[in-house]
Design a protein around this motif. Structure first.
Motif, PDB file in Angstrom:
ATOM      1  N   ASP A 182      -2.221 128.017  26.521  1.00  8.55           N
ATOM      2  CA  ASP A 182      -2.875 128.059  27.840  1.00  8.55           C
ATOM      3  C   ASP A 182      -3.013 126.670  28.451  1.00  8.55           C
ATOM      4  N   SER A 183      -3.334 125.697  27.624  1.00  7.72           N
ATOM      5  CA  SER A 183      -3.412 124.299  28.041  1.00  7.72           C
ATOM      6  C   SER A 183      -2.640 123.476  27.018  1.00  7.72           C
ATOM      7  N   THR A 184      -1.877 122.511  27.485  1.00  8.72           N
ATOM      8  CA  THR A 184      -1.126 121.653  26.574  1.00  8.72           C
ATOM      9  C   THR A 184      -1.451 120.195  26.857  1.00  8.72           C
ATOM     10  N   ALA A 185      -1.184 119.357  25.875  1.00  9.92           N
ATOM     11  CA  ALA A 185      -1.546 117.945  25.982  1.00  9.92           C
ATOM     12  C   ALA A 185      -0.848 117.259  27.144  1.00  9.92           C
ATOM     13  N   ASP A 186       0.394 117.672  27.438  1.00 10.45           N
ATOM     14  CA  ASP A 186       1.152 116.996  28.489  1.00 10.45           C
ATOM     15  C   ASP A 186       1.066 117.705  29.838  1.00 10.45           C
ATOM     16  N   SER A 187       0.148 118.639  29.977  1.00  9.77           N
ATOM     17  CA  SER A 187      -0.030 119.349  31.247  1.00  9.77           C
ATOM     18  C   SER A 187      -1.267 118.822  31.962  1.00  9.77           C
ATOM     19  N   ALA A 188      -1.097 118.479  33.233  1.00 12.33           N
ATOM     20  CA  ALA A 188      -2.202 117.888  33.989  1.00 12.33           C
ATOM     21  C   ALA A 188      -3.316 118.891  34.257  1.00 12.33           C
ATOM     22  N   GLU A 189      -2.947 120.119  34.585  1.00 13.47           N
ATOM     23  CA  GLU A 189      -3.942 121.136  34.906  1.00 13.47           C
ATOM     24  C   GLU A 189      -4.153 122.040  33.696  1.00 13.47           C
ATOM     25  N   LYS A 190      -5.409 122.173  33.301  1.00  8.23           N
ATOM     26  CA  LYS A 190      -5.743 123.002  32.155  1.00  8.23           C
ATOM     27  C   LYS A 190      -6.164 124.393  32.626  1.00  8.23           C
ATOM     28  N   ALA A 191      -6.079 125.338  31.707  1.00 10.06           N
ATOM     29  CA  ALA A 191      -6.416 126.718  32.043  1.00 10.06           C
ATOM     30  C   ALA A 191      -7.916 126.870  32.276  1.00 10.06           C
ATOM     31  N   ASP A 192      -8.253 127.603  33.314  1.00  5.92           N
ATOM     32  CA  ASP A 192      -9.653 127.922  33.611  1.00  5.92           C
ATOM     33  C   ASP A 192      -9.657 129.225  34.391  1.00  5.92           C
TER      34      ASP A 192
END
Length: 656
Positions: A182-192
């Protein structure tokens, strides 16, 4: 080995750019061991040699950061392959390649971090090539490059067509099959998931897990909104601001997961359509951050907004400035506009599209914002793909409200020919029909220009299209208001809309969730028409993917949709038959789909009252048929007598 390499340091600046100098200086040193001062032992020498090679390897990795396409295929119809190499000051090197492959061109740009190398792959078998990068005739580093074997009959692949039903999915909102990504270290936007406009966690695994549901519905193809990396800091869930077009967004999964999706679909005799974006990338795209050329994107300089006036593409009276701001203006500020008139850009986009077809075994493209692109450039892009795959299919988003203007963009259009233009685009989207559906079914009283006559009027212009069976028909998509919102979840109106979509000419497309009554108001913002599918997340109150999990409304909508669309699968007369329509009377619209063997009579009562009509008016279409069997209810309707039909209801009669 991987851990060792990541800790290696790039040689210091005093090496003057020589990637070997740090390692060479170090290798001449003597090493003292605890037993006393002595030269290297054989074992320590071998270790030192290994580290020396690792330093060279690391230096090459630092020098060459990107190679695109990452690999290619042997035996393509167009043997010319343009490979982009990217790395710090890489343009300083001369390039050569093994296996007697001919380099036909090397293009360097004002940005020294790029070099574009064109090779001729004609008669070159599937093999591994080695590119050498030399500085003053000394090899600085090499790059292995693979030409892979194509799948059998790859060039003859058959695209989607009028026998298909396309199911449109917004992956982030469909089903969360793997909460771990859902969220990864290299992704700017995290899941919410608590925020409507944020990432919610839907992914490729969620689609795969629910393919049987989609097949049960009667769909034969899926179109996902873009799955490539979109690393925008916010609003990235829709995927149209791509930041890497060779990589699946890690929050959806991996490239291998996408291949698995393709394979699972094909096991079910279903097709995969990729949503391709030729018009723009996202501002976070790695190439936008280090442009190969100033004119890789349209600049004014920098940002300028599109005026969205696509008619300027063919208006003989259009002002140049208006045309420029339509074609060159950015769709939104976060999506820099690509310059397809730049040959390097267009070649890059052509090869990227072909790479995905081969790599993922695709069955078609839907092209976003097609009519905003440079006309000549997008025509060349489309033709290059269709030349490689003559039975492939591509439908373009041409969001216009006039049939002549939409027909202009279909391949071999006589309207386009008036300006010596051919887009080579096989399919366009029927936005005028979609617009009619958003209002007509809420108009209970048939008037001169209201109600069912809007459908009739739409089809009177079918002659404008060079291939009427190859246009996409739909009631809604991810950019329009939700059908069930407009109809206030009126099941009868939904029945009318789907009965129309399922039986008219063209390729029907439905939007995820409508088949269970999902609604959403675009006036509240795009996220409201892109709700999560119920049951796609652990802990959802109900699971509409299963029969036992659906509530009464969801079951009513799904059961009808499944019966209708599964009937359509084998209804060849609908796929390729002719159409004869009759002027609506009392808001009742009747048309026939027929061929030499079969005939289907469709009756849509758009009135809020029951209607009875005489069948003698339709004698030329009914002919010797005596009755018709409704495909939904199973009811037999006697065609020798007057026919009665309930308010806001439909008959789809297979004539006997």
């Amino acid at each position: 080995m991987k851990n060792v390499q990541t800790k290696l340091q790039i040689p210091s600046p005093d090496c003057n750019g020589n990637p070997f100098c740090g390692a060479t200086q170090w290798s001449r040193k003597k090493i003292a061991v605890k037993s006393g001062k002595q030269l290297l032992t054989t074992q320590s020498y071998n270790m030192k040699k290994l580290i020396f090679l690792l330093l060279i390897s690391a230096s090459a990795v630092a020098q060459l950061q990107k190679t695109e396409p990452p690999f290619w295929y042997a035996g393509m119809q167009n043997p010319e392959l343009q490979i982009m190499f990217y790395g710090k000051n890489i343009a300083q090197y001369d390039v050569s390649v093994t296996n007697n492959v001919v380099i036909t061109g090397v293009q360097k740009t004002q940005n020294p971090n790029y070099v574009f190398v064109t090779i001729d792959t004609k008669n070159v078998p599937a093999s591994d090539l080695t590119f050498s990068f030399k500085n003053k005739n000394k090899v600085a580093f090499t790059k292995n490059y693979s030409l892979k074997s194509r799948k059998k009959d790859s060039a003859l692949r058959k695209g989607f067509d009028s026998s298909d039903l396309i199911y449109l999915i917004m992956p982030d909102r469909f089903a969360n099959g793997n909460p771990g990504n859902d969220s990864t270290a290299d992704s700017a936007e995290k899941a919410d998931r608590s925020k409507p406009g944020s990432r919610h966690g839907g992914d490729i695994e969620g689609i795969i897990k629910n393919l049987d549901y989609i097949k049960e519905l009667g769909a034969t193809a899926i179109w996902n909104t873009p799955l490539c990396e979109d690393n925008a800091p916010r609003g990235s869930y829709h995927g149209y601001a791509q930041s890497d077009v060779y990589r699946i967004d890690p929050r959806y999964g991996t490239n291998e997961d996408y291949l698995r999706l393709s394979s699972e679909l094909h096991k079910r005799d279903m097709k995969l359509i990729l949503d391709y974006v030729t018009n723009h990338w996202g501002s976070e795209h790695w190439m936008v951050k280090d442009l190969p050329t100033y004119d890789w994107i349209h600049q004014f300089p920098g940002y300028a907004q599109s005026n969205y006036r696509m008619a300027t593409q063919f208006d003989p009276n259009a002002a140049d400035i208006d045309h420029k701001y339509c074609v060159d203006g950015w769709f939104v500020q976060s999506m820099p506009d690509l310059n397809q008139a730049n040959p390097l850009v267009n070649k890059y986009l052509i090869q990227n599209a072909i790479w995905w077809i081969e790599y993922a075994d695709l069955d078609g493209f839907r092209v976003d914002t097609y009519s905003y692109c440079d006309k000549k450039g997008i025509s060349e892009w489309t033709k290059a793909i269709m030349d490689e795959y003559p039975h492939f299919n591509i439908t373009g988003e041409v969001w216009m409200n006039d049939q002549a203007q939409m027909a202009y963009w279909q391949k071999d259009s006589k309207i386009g020919a008036l300006q010596s233009y051919n887009s080579h685009l096989p399919s366009v989207m029927d936005f005028t029909l979609q617009g009619a559906m958003m209002s007509a079914l809420n108009e209970d009283k048939g008037e001169w220009d209201k109600g069912a006559v809007k459908f009739y009027d739409n089809f009177t212009n079918d002659f404008l299209y060079p291939d009427i069976d190859n246009i996409l028909v739909f009631a809604e998509n991810h950019d329009t208001n939700r059908l069930n919102e407009v109809y206030k979840n009126d099941f009868k109106k939904y029945q009318l809309a789907m009965s129309l979509i399922a039986t008219v000419r063209g390729i029907p497309q439905i939007y995820y969730g409508s088949e269970i009554g999902m609604a959403g108001d675009k006036a509240k913002g795009d996220p409201d028409i892109r709700h999560d599918f119920p049951g796609g997340w652990n802990g959802d109150a109900n699971n509409a993917f299963t029969s036992v999990g659906r509530d009464a409304q969801q079951k009513q909508f799904f059961d009808f949709s499944s019966k209708l669309f599964n009937w359509r699968k084998s209804a060849g007369v609908i796929h390729k038959g002719k159409t004869k329509q009759y002027l609506p009377q009392d808001n009742v619209y009747v048309y026939f789909r027929y061929d030499d063997q079969k005939s289907v009579m469709v009756v849509l009562n758009n009135s809020n009252e029951a209607r009875t009509f005489k069948t003698s008016r339709f004698a030329e279409s009914i002919g010797n048929f005596k009755s018709g069997k409704d495909v939904i209810s199973g009811k037999t309707v006697d065609l020798k007598n007057d026919v009665s039909i309930e308010a806001k209801s439909a008959y789809i009669l297979e004539l006997n």
